[in-house]
Scaffold this active site. Structure first.
Site, PDB file in Angstrom:
ATOM      1  N   HIS A  75     -14.553  36.546 -41.440  1.00 22.51           N
ATOM      2  CA  HIS A  75     -13.578  36.928 -42.469  1.00 22.51           C
ATOM      3  C   HIS A  75     -14.268  37.597 -43.663  1.00 22.51           C
ATOM      4  CE1 HIS A  75     -10.740  33.481 -40.956  1.00 22.51           C
ATOM      5  NE2 HIS A  75     -10.993  34.399 -40.034  1.00 22.51           N
ATOM      6  N   HIS A 232      -4.291  39.391 -38.014  1.00 25.13           N
ATOM      7  CA  HIS A 232      -5.490  38.582 -38.223  1.00 25.13           C
ATOM      8  C   HIS A 232      -6.522  38.844 -37.128  1.00 25.13           C
ATOM      9  CE1 HIS A 232      -7.972  35.437 -39.869  1.00 25.13           C
ATOM     10  NE2 HIS A 232      -8.237  35.100 -38.613  1.00 25.13           N
ATOM     11  N   ASP A 236     -10.404  39.821 -37.764  1.00 28.95           N
ATOM     12  CA  ASP A 236     -11.560  39.242 -37.083  1.00 28.95           C
ATOM     13  C   ASP A 236     -12.412  40.317 -36.406  1.00 28.95           C
ATOM     14  OD1 ASP A 236     -11.123  36.586 -37.728  1.00 28.95           O
ATOM     15  OD2 ASP A 236     -10.143  36.090 -35.830  1.00 28.95           O
ATOM     16  N   HIS A 259     -13.845  36.501 -30.278  1.00 30.73           N
ATOM     17  CA  HIS A 259     -15.193  36.600 -30.848  1.00 30.73           C
ATOM     18  C   HIS A 259     -16.229  36.815 -29.736  1.00 30.73           C
ATOM     19  CE1 HIS A 259     -13.630  35.524 -34.710  1.00 30.73           C
ATOM     20  NE2 HIS A 259     -13.261  34.312 -34.323  1.00 30.73           N
TER      21      HIS A 259
END
Length: 295
Positions: A75, A232, A236, A259
């Site tokens: 973030h 969001h 990321d 991720h």
């Protein structure tokens, strides 16, 4: 356009999302050509920002050196990248970046408080020359050549508050602050007990995440954007791709990216030098000068 750093150091105190521990963070200017570094001042360890530093991608991006970790960096890095900052020292007295409100808008405000300073060296960018992709069954993340920097993301969750969401983001600092920065991380109430048994989400609350039960959203204020969940995911992805250590010129396209997939994509890209080229921003000034508008 030139490389950039902060005009002055700034500090913030908060808690980590996953470990739930208090942490003080200080952002400090660095000279040109320094890059971005995390410094754990409690143990005296400096961790450079690069794909090789990543040691875990379970629920967050985690880097480490000599066994000392810094977690949930994505973030903050998303905001740092979106404000065009090339050289920065991030000093922490614990192992996790403060979660703030679960989005990156607090970091944006912190960067604006510090101010942005232009340096002498030309900014460099990484231009995608041919498509490159990482897949996991139907999930994928892909980079394609493009004259703009674009993040095009799709997700699907079998939940009435999410369902299928798509968003295409045309990168600029102004657009980032308006369209992406306020999008919060999210999680499901039914998974909280399991995550906490694994030492995760210990600092999570309705103050720093969207929390969903089986029927809807528990947060009293509801959503900040209609497509807050997929926005969001873009937040990321911008943070994860910043581990390349250089701004990206091309299209990032994903369905259900994570991720882990983002990390594998950065490693694969850097291992295939015919997929990209490094250019000085002066070569395409009109294209990228717009991207980092002054706030």
């Amino acid at each position: 356009m030139r490389e950039q750093t902060l005009k002055k150091a700034v500090e913030v105190v908060g808690i980590g999302l996953h470990k739930g521990v208090p942490v003080k963070m200080r952002l400090e200017p660095l000279p040109e050509n320094s890059g971005i570094h995390f410094f754990r001042n409690d143990v005296g360890v400096n961790i450079p920002l690069k794909p090789e530093s990543v040691v875990d991608t379970t629920m967050a991006t985690v880097i480490a050196k000599d066994g000392y970790r810094v977690s949930t960096i994505e973030h903050l890095l998303s905001a740092v990248h979106s404000y065009g900052i090339d050289n920065l020292r991030i000093v922490l007295d614990n192992e996790e970046v403060p979660i703030m409100d679960g989005s990156s808008i607090g970091y944006c405000m912190l960067l604006e408080e510090a101010g942005i300073e232009q340096q002498n060296s030309n900014k460099k960018i990484l231009r995608i020359k041919k498509p490159i992709e990482v897949k996991d069954n139907d999930k994928f993340v892909r980079l394609e050549p493009n004259k703009e920097c674009i993040f095009d993301f799709s997700i699907h969750f079998p939940h009435p508050a999410i369902g299928t969401q798509k968003y295409k983001f045309h990168f600029s600092t102004k657009n980032y602050k308006e369209e992406i920065a306020r999008a919060r991380t999210f999680g499901f109430l039914k998974e909280v007990q399991y995550l906490r048994s694994k030492g995760l989400a210990l600092g999570g609350s309705l103050d720093n995440a969207i929390v969903l039960n089986e029927n809807g959203i528990l947060n009293q204020g509801g959503l900040r954007y209609k497509e807050e969940f997929v926005r969001h995911k873009i937040l990321d992805a911008i943070g994860d791709m910043s581990l390349l250590g250089i701004p990206l010129l091309g299209a990032y396209i994903s369905y259900a990216g994570s991720h882990k997939l983002n990390h594998l994509l950065t490693k694969k890209l850097l291992s295939e030098d015919k997929s990209y080229e490094i250019m000085e921003l002066g070569d395409i000034e009109q294209t990228y000068d717009y991207a980092y508008e002054r706030i």
